[in-house]
Write a protein that holds these residues in place. Structure first.
Motif, PDB file in Angstrom:
ATOM      1  N   PRO A   1       0.859  -1.369  -0.036  1.00  0.00           N
ATOM      2  CA  PRO A   1      -0.200   0.019   0.148  1.00  0.00           C
ATOM      3  C   PRO A   1       0.888   1.323  -0.100  1.00  0.00           C
ATOM      4  O   PRO A   1       0.500   2.304   0.315  1.00  0.00           O
TER       5      PRO A   1
ATOM      6  N   TYR B   1       2.417   6.979   0.000  1.00  0.00           N
ATOM      7  CA  TYR B   1       1.380   6.191   0.314  1.00  0.00           C
ATOM      8  C   TYR B   1       0.358   5.820  -0.806  1.00  0.00           C
ATOM      9  O   TYR B   1       0.082   6.752  -1.561  1.00  0.00           O
ATOM     10  N   THR B   2       0.015   4.721  -1.399  1.00  0.00           N
ATOM     11  CA  THR B   2      -0.931   4.384  -2.486  1.00  0.00           C
ATOM     12  C   THR B   2      -2.414   3.905  -1.956  1.00  0.00           C
ATOM     13  O   THR B   2      -3.372   3.978  -2.859  1.00  0.00           O
ATOM     14  N   ARG B   3      -2.648   3.735  -0.527  1.00  0.00           N
ATOM     15  CA  ARG B   3      -3.789   3.608  -0.124  1.00  0.00           C
ATOM     16  C   ARG B   3      -3.993   4.443   1.096  1.00  0.00           C
ATOM     17  O   ARG B   3      -3.149   4.731   1.870  1.00  0.00           O
ATOM     18  N   TRP B   4      -5.201   4.901   1.674  1.00  0.00           N
ATOM     19  CA  TRP B   4      -5.493   5.714   2.498  1.00  0.00           C
ATOM     20  C   TRP B   4      -5.127   5.248   4.084  1.00  0.00           C
ATOM     21  O   TRP B   4      -4.603   5.880   4.716  1.00  0.00           O
TER      22      TRP B   4
END
Length: 157
Positions: free
Chosen positions: A81, A108-111
């Motif tokens: 993520p 970050y690629t996901r919250w």
């Protein structure tokens, strides 16, 4: 200092840090106390293991000045993520000594990625401090051997 950086990684020179903590998560770490010639030839794309089942890749290398590792740790079948780089830069000083700088970068690629990463960063900071001291101590010890009388250098090697 560069030879110690070049051989970083599980199954190589290790991380010169708190081996007992690393081994709690199955890293099988035993930091090297000597430079190993076979571990000096890193190339872009080579894996550098953090754990027997997990590796980063060499993204960039300019021996004897810099090494950048890149990658992430997937969670089961979910891709990492975040995007991660770990950079090591050796800066030569006018007096002939050198300084090692280490930096991690996370994107970050996901919250929810910070929920995983931020607690790890606290541990990582402590481990980095020990790693920097471990590399410094090994480099200084090696330099002392190089400057020692031949009998001591031959015995120490």
């Amino acid at each position: 200092m560069w030879p110690w950086v070049a051989q970083i990684g599980q199954g190589r020179g290790w991380f010169y840090s708190y081996a007992a903590l690393e081994n709690l998560v199955g890293c099988d770490i035993r930091s090297a106390d000597r430079v190993v010639p076979e571990w000096q030839d890193l190339r872009v794309g080579d894996p550098v293991s953090l754990h027997p089942d997990m590796a980063l890749r060499v993204a960039a290398i300019e021996a004897p000045r810099s090494l950048v590792l890149h990658g992430g740790v997937p969670i089961d079948a979910i891709p990492p993520p975040y995007d991660f780089t770990w950079a090591f830069v050796v800066r030569e000083r006018p007096d002939g000594s050198s300084r090692l700088l280490v930096r991690e970068r996370w994107t970050y690629t996901r919250w929810w990625a910070p929920i995983l990463v931020e607690p790890v960063e606290i541990v990582s900071s402590v481990m980095h401090q020990k790693m920097l001291r471990g590399i410094r101590d090994r480099a200084e010890r090696a330099a002392a051997y190089d400057l020692a009388p031949d009998g001591w250098a031959a015995t120490a090697a």
